[in-house]
Design an enzyme around this catalytic site. Structure first.
Site, PDB file in Angstrom:
ATOM      1  N   TYR A   1      86.053  41.900 -21.110  1.00  0.00           N
ATOM      2  CA  TYR A   1      87.390  42.219 -20.625  1.00  0.00           C
ATOM      3  C   TYR A   1      87.564  43.736 -20.484  1.00  0.00           C
ATOM      4  O   TYR A   1      88.063  44.225 -19.464  1.00  0.00           O
ATOM      5  CB  TYR A   1      88.435  41.651 -21.577  1.00  0.00           C
ATOM      6  CG  TYR A   1      89.855  41.903 -21.145  1.00  0.00           C
ATOM      7  CD1 TYR A   1      90.437  41.160 -20.123  1.00  0.00           C
ATOM      8  CD2 TYR A   1      90.621  42.888 -21.763  1.00  0.00           C
ATOM      9  CE1 TYR A   1      91.734  41.397 -19.725  1.00  0.00           C
ATOM     10  CE2 TYR A   1      91.923  43.130 -21.369  1.00  0.00           C
ATOM     11  CZ  TYR A   1      92.476  42.376 -20.349  1.00  0.00           C
ATOM     12  OH  TYR A   1      93.774  42.619 -19.955  1.00  0.00           O
TER      13      TYR A   1
ATOM     14  N   ILE B   1     103.093  38.217 -17.494  1.00  0.00           N
ATOM     15  CA  ILE B   1     103.818  39.305 -16.845  1.00  0.00           C
ATOM     16  C   ILE B   1     103.762  39.159 -15.329  1.00  0.00           C
ATOM     17  O   ILE B   1     104.640  39.668 -14.623  1.00  0.00           O
ATOM     18  CB  ILE B   1     103.279  40.686 -17.268  1.00  0.00           C
ATOM     19  CG1 ILE B   1     101.856  40.913 -16.770  1.00  0.00           C
ATOM     20  CG2 ILE B   1     103.367  40.885 -18.762  1.00  0.00           C
ATOM     21  CD1 ILE B   1     101.386  42.344 -16.934  1.00  0.00           C
TER      22      ILE B   1
ATOM     23  N   LYS C   1      88.411  46.022 -17.088  1.00  0.00           N
ATOM     24  CA  LYS C   1      89.566  46.901 -16.960  1.00  0.00           C
ATOM     25  C   LYS C   1      89.146  48.314 -16.566  1.00  0.00           C
ATOM     26  O   LYS C   1      89.852  48.988 -15.813  1.00  0.00           O
ATOM     27  CB  LYS C   1      90.359  46.917 -18.263  1.00  0.00           C
ATOM     28  CG  LYS C   1      90.989  45.582 -18.646  1.00  0.00           C
ATOM     29  CD  LYS C   1      92.094  45.156 -17.697  1.00  0.00           C
ATOM     30  CE  LYS C   1      91.682  44.182 -16.624  1.00  0.00           C
ATOM     31  NZ  LYS C   1      92.808  43.765 -15.748  1.00  0.00           N
TER      32      LYS C   1
END
Length: 313
Positions: free
Chosen positions: A203, A51, A207
């Site tokens: 992870y 992205i 975040k």
């Protein structure tokens, strides 16, 4: 532009994951082609794939001049040519070598960004690079790698640009996180783990760290415009080979990188969005419950101070 709808986020991790995954394609908004960004300068981290590449493409198509930090200059050059091919030969795209696993490289890269900017402010900084580790590793400075890349490296990059005056009043910082943060309540530089589940936890922690740092940035740098965004559950190579079942799930419930870029682009380009708010591709403006881990102000302040100390080391 019509502002995205508002949604009160459930505290349940399972409900959050299901709500973030199913029906995304229909609920993910398209970023308007306007306003144009001619004369504006944007920096997008990690723009060589996923992205992040599509965010860079969207900014370039709206006329923004791009500076793209990249670890691999050859891959970066191919991406720059691809972006010029889609945005037009007059598109301004410059590359700066930067390895987010090494804070010294991040500092050199920040100087490279300043040189490329030639005195212009950075109008948009998209903190988009991230890794989902599949085995335990550490950065050059000895920090757990998901924390080091996803949280600390961006903290240092932004800090260097702020110190130089390139990020200031009116600059917009877009922090890309992931709603998967809801599965944890901690973020530290020294988390030690092993196995696939450990990588998922690392992870998730990073975040959550992105959300904490963003909330502190709003309080500590009131001149900046801060947007925090969940881009969607996107079919990328994040996390490595997903196997046959994972590939099937990608096809069934995940969205393309081009679709996943829409909410970050919206946060990067559109006026009138609430400062410091959390924007979700499928739900719009997320209102978090008081007991949501992202709302832990004490933990956020502690993480900021930790990053300050580590970035000064």
């Amino acid at each position: 532009m019509t502002e995205p709808r508002e949604y009160a986020a459930p505290r349940s991790g399972l409900r959050r994951m299901l709500g973030a995954s199913f029906g995304q394609e229909a609920r993910t908004p398209r970023c308007p082609d306007t306003p144009r960004l001619d004369g504006r300068l944007a920096v997008v981290t990690g723009a060589t794939g996923g992205i992040r590449l599509e965010v860079a493409r969207g900014l370039a198509s709206r006329g923004a001049a791009l500076v793209l930090p990249c670890r691999n200059p050859e891959k970066g050059a191919r991406v720059a040519e691809e972006l010029r091919a889609s945005a037009g030969p007059d598109a301004s795209i410059e590359l700066v070598e930067m390895d987010l696993e090494d804070l010294e490289s991040v500092r050199r890269g920040a100087n490279g960004i300043l040189e490329a900017a030639s005195g212009r402010p950075v109008d948009v900084l998209v903190e988009n690079a991230g890794i989902w580790p599949t085995h335990y590793a550490e950065t050059r400075q000895g920090h757990e790698i998901a924390f080091g890349v996803n949280v600390l490296a961006h903290f240092v990059l932004r800090r260097e640009l702020e110190k130089a005056g390139a990020l200031g009043v009116g600059s917009r910082v877009v922090v890309v996180t992931g709603d998967i943060y809801i599965l944890t309540s901690e973020c530290t530089p020294d988390f030690r783990w092993r196995g696939a589940l450990g990588g998922v936890r690392a992870y998730c922690r990073s975040k959550l760290g992105n959300l904490w740092i963003a909330s502190e940035l709003v309080a500590r740098a009131p001149g900046l415009e801060v947007r925090v965004v969940h881009p969607g559950v996107v079919a990328t190579n994040l996390g490595g080979d997903a196997g046959a079942v994972g590939d099937w799930l990608k096809r069934r419930i995940m969205i393309s990188p081009e679709r996943g870029a829409q909410m970050p682009l919206l946060c990067a380009t559109q006026a009138g969005l609430e400062n410091g708010a959390y924007w979700h591709n499928a739900h719009g403006r997320m209102r978090l419950s008081p007991d949501d881990p992202a709302r832990d102000a004490a933990a956020a302040a502690k993480l900021w101070e930790t990053c300050e100390a580590l970035s000064a080391a």
